[in-house]
Write a protein that holds these residues in place. Sequence first.
Motif, PDB file in Angstrom:
ATOM      1  N   ARG A   1       0.855  -1.182   0.000  1.00  0.00           N
ATOM      2  CA  ARG A   1       0.000   0.000   0.000  1.00  0.00           C
ATOM      3  C   ARG A   1       0.894   1.235   0.000  1.00  0.00           C
ATOM      4  N   ARG A   2       0.447   2.261  -0.696  1.00  0.00           N
ATOM      5  CA  ARG A   2       1.217   3.503  -0.770  1.00  0.00           C
ATOM      6  C   ARG A   2       1.372   4.099   0.628  1.00  0.00           C
ATOM      7  N   HIS A   3       2.554   4.639   0.903  1.00  0.00           N
ATOM      8  CA  HIS A   3       2.880   5.278   2.192  1.00  0.00           C
ATOM      9  C   HIS A   3       2.840   4.279   3.350  1.00  0.00           C
ATOM     10  N   GLU A   4       3.116   3.001   3.055  1.00  0.00           N
ATOM     11  CA  GLU A   4       3.084   1.990   4.108  1.00  0.00           C
ATOM     12  C   GLU A   4       4.213   1.000   3.857  1.00  0.00           C
TER      13      GLU A   4
ATOM     14  N   GLU B   1     -10.765 -22.491  -1.332  1.00  0.00           N
ATOM     15  CA  GLU B   1     -11.648 -21.502  -1.949  1.00  0.00           C
ATOM     16  C   GLU B   1     -12.113 -20.475  -0.922  1.00  0.00           C
ATOM     17  N   SER B   2     -12.567 -20.943   0.233  1.00  0.00           N
ATOM     18  CA  SER B   2     -13.031 -20.023   1.284  1.00  0.00           C
ATOM     19  C   SER B   2     -11.881 -19.183   1.820  1.00  0.00           C
ATOM     20  N   LEU B   3     -10.710 -19.800   1.943  1.00  0.00           N
ATOM     21  CA  LEU B   3      -9.541 -19.073   2.438  1.00  0.00           C
ATOM     22  C   LEU B   3      -9.154 -17.950   1.475  1.00  0.00           C
ATOM     23  N   ALA B   4      -9.191 -18.237   0.164  1.00  0.00           N
ATOM     24  CA  ALA B   4      -8.855 -17.206  -0.831  1.00  0.00           C
ATOM     25  C   ALA B   4      -9.827 -16.038  -0.751  1.00  0.00           C
ATOM     26  N   ASP B   5     -11.122 -16.349  -0.626  1.00  0.00           N
ATOM     27  CA  ASP B   5     -12.123 -15.281  -0.531  1.00  0.00           C
ATOM     28  C   ASP B   5     -11.917 -14.436   0.722  1.00  0.00           C
ATOM     29  N   ALA B   6     -11.604 -15.092   1.842  1.00  0.00           N
ATOM     30  CA  ALA B   6     -11.416 -14.370   3.097  1.00  0.00           C
ATOM     31  C   ALA B   6     -10.201 -13.454   3.026  1.00  0.00           C
ATOM     32  N   VAL B   7      -9.115 -13.944   2.456  1.00  0.00           N
ATOM     33  CA  VAL B   7      -7.889 -13.142   2.352  1.00  0.00           C
ATOM     34  C   VAL B   7      -8.131 -11.907   1.489  1.00  0.00           C
ATOM     35  N   LEU B   8      -8.775 -12.080   0.335  1.00  0.00           N
ATOM     36  CA  LEU B   8      -9.040 -10.925  -0.531  1.00  0.00           C
ATOM     37  C   LEU B   8      -9.970  -9.923   0.156  1.00  0.00           C
ATOM     38  N   LEU B   9     -10.971 -10.424   0.833  1.00  0.00           N
ATOM     39  CA  LEU B   9     -11.923  -9.537   1.506  1.00  0.00           C
ATOM     40  C   LEU B   9     -11.237  -8.704   2.572  1.00  0.00           C
TER      41      LEU B   9
ATOM     42  N   LEU C   1      -7.826  -8.083   2.900  1.00  0.00           N
ATOM     43  CA  LEU C   1      -6.614  -7.346   2.539  1.00  0.00           C
ATOM     44  C   LEU C   1      -6.818  -6.313   1.435  1.00  0.00           C
ATOM     45  N   LEU C   2      -7.767  -6.535   0.528  1.00  0.00           N
ATOM     46  CA  LEU C   2      -7.959  -5.550  -0.538  1.00  0.00           C
ATOM     47  C   LEU C   2      -8.895  -4.444  -0.079  1.00  0.00           C
ATOM     48  N   PRO C   3      -8.634  -3.191  -0.488  1.00  0.00           N
ATOM     49  CA  PRO C   3      -9.530  -2.083  -0.120  1.00  0.00           C
ATOM     50  C   PRO C   3     -10.938  -2.327  -0.651  1.00  0.00           C
ATOM     51  N   PRO C   4     -11.963  -1.835   0.034  1.00  0.00           N
ATOM     52  CA  PRO C   4     -13.361  -2.076  -0.394  1.00  0.00           C
ATOM     53  C   PRO C   4     -13.635  -1.629  -1.820  1.00  0.00           C
ATOM     54  N   GLY C   5     -13.035  -0.517  -2.247  1.00  0.00           N
ATOM     55  CA  GLY C   5     -13.276  -0.025  -3.597  1.00  0.00           C
ATOM     56  C   GLY C   5     -12.365  -0.617  -4.640  1.00  0.00           C
ATOM     57  N   GLY C   6     -11.511  -1.568  -4.252  1.00  0.00           N
ATOM     58  CA  GLY C   6     -10.564  -2.158  -5.187  1.00  0.00           C
ATOM     59  C   GLY C   6      -9.183  -1.569  -5.013  1.00  0.00           C
ATOM     60  N   ALA C   7      -8.168  -2.338  -5.366  1.00  0.00           N
ATOM     61  CA  ALA C   7      -6.778  -1.912  -5.211  1.00  0.00           C
ATOM     62  C   ALA C   7      -6.313  -1.127  -6.435  1.00  0.00           C
TER      63      ALA C   7
END
Length: 409
Positions: free
Chosen positions: A357-360, A382-390, A392-398
Motif C-alpha cells: 500500500r502507498r505510504h506503508e 476456496e473459502s480461504l482465498a475469498d477471506a484473504v481478498l476480503l 486485505l484488498l480495499p473495499p473499492g478495489g486496489a
Amino acid sequence: MTVTAIDYTGVFQALPGMVALLTPDLVYADANEEFLRMSRRTREQVVGRHLFEVFPDNPNNPAASGMRNLAASLERVRETGTRDAMALQRYDVEDPERPGEWEERYWSPVNAPVLGPDGKVAVLVHRVEEVTELIKARGGPTGGRTRVLEAELYTRARELQELNERLRQAHAREREVALALQEAMLPARRQMGHHRAAVRYRPAVGALNVCGDWYDLVDLVGGHRIGVAVGDVVGHGLAAAGVMGQLRSALSAASRVAAGPAEALNVLGRYAHVVDGAESATAVTTFIDFDAHTITYSSAGHPPPVLLHADGRLEFLDRATDPPLDARPDPVRRPEFRTTYTEGATLVLYTDGLVERRHEDIDTGLTRLADSLTRHRTDDPESLADAVLLELLPPGGATDDTALVIVRL
C-alpha cells in the motif's frame, strides 16, 4: 405491449428529429414526417429519388457545397461502416413552391450505417438537427456572429458526444479482447489429485479485466510433483498482458525441463532480457514434491510465498531471494532453498497488489496477510482465498493488480 408488437414504422415516423434513410446509392428509401415538414417536401418528392435530385446545390452560388459535403460523408459511411458526425453545414435549399428561389438553411447532420446479414452497409441513416434559427438571429450582424459561434459550439459538443460513444465502443471491444486473452493465457482453478488449489485474479481499479500479473500451475516430470508460480509485469492493460503471456509461457516451459526452480528462473531471466516491456518484472516459483513432502523455491525480486503448516506455524519462504528477472546483464545462477511440510499444510503465493500500500511499509502488509491466514487456516482453499481478498484488498478495489494462488498440500 411486448417488444414484438411495437410498430417500428410508426416509431420512425413519430421521431421528433429529422431522419431519412438512404440506399448505398444515395437514393432516399424513406423519410419521417419531421424531415418532410422541415424540408418542405412531400413524400413523393423525396422517396425513390437521388440525393442531388431532391436537394441539388445552388447553381447560382459557386461556393455552395453543403450537399456535396453531405454526399461525401454518406459515401465515407458506406465505405467504412462507421458513423460520421459532420460539422455544421450551410445548405441552399430550393423553395418547392417557387422554383429558382433558394433558402439559406443550416443543418447539423449525423450519418450512420445499418449493416445487412452479409456485414455490408444496407441502409444509411441520415439524422439532421435544424439550427437555422440560431444562425438567423435577431440583433444585426454582431448578434448573428454570436449565434454562429453558439451553433458551432453546439456542433462541437455533439461531435464530442459522438467521439465519446466511439471510445466507449472501442473500450468495450478492447475489454472483450482482454477477457479472451486472460482466458487463453491463465489456467483455470484445478484439482490436483486429492490436493485442492484456489486461484484469484483481480485487476487494478480502472484497468481492463486483464493485467500484468500471472500465475501458473504445471505438472512436472518425475514423481508426484507440480510447479506453482506467480509473477508481475509492470503496467496494466493489453500491453502488459501481452508481456505477461510471454513470460508465463516461457516459465511454464522452462519448469518442465529444469532441474529446479532456480534454473527455471535463470532461463526466464535470459528471455526477459530481450522482451520489450519486461523491465523490472518479478516472479517466484515453487516445485512441490508430494511424495517427499518438500517445497523447493526461488524468487526473482518477488514477495515471499507463505507456508502455513498444519500445526498453525507460519513460514515466509524468503531464503532464496534475488533481484528481478532482467536486473543483471550477465546471467548469474539464482539461489534456491528447500523446506519440508506435513500433510494438511497450505502454500500461498501472491503478487504485491495483495500486500503493498502507498505510504506503508511492506512489512505491515505481510503482517496483515499472516494474521488473515492464521485466523482462517482451517478453511478450504476456496473459502480461504475469498477471506484473504476480503480482508486485505480495499473495499473499492486496489490500485495495483493482484493474483493469488492457494494450494492445500
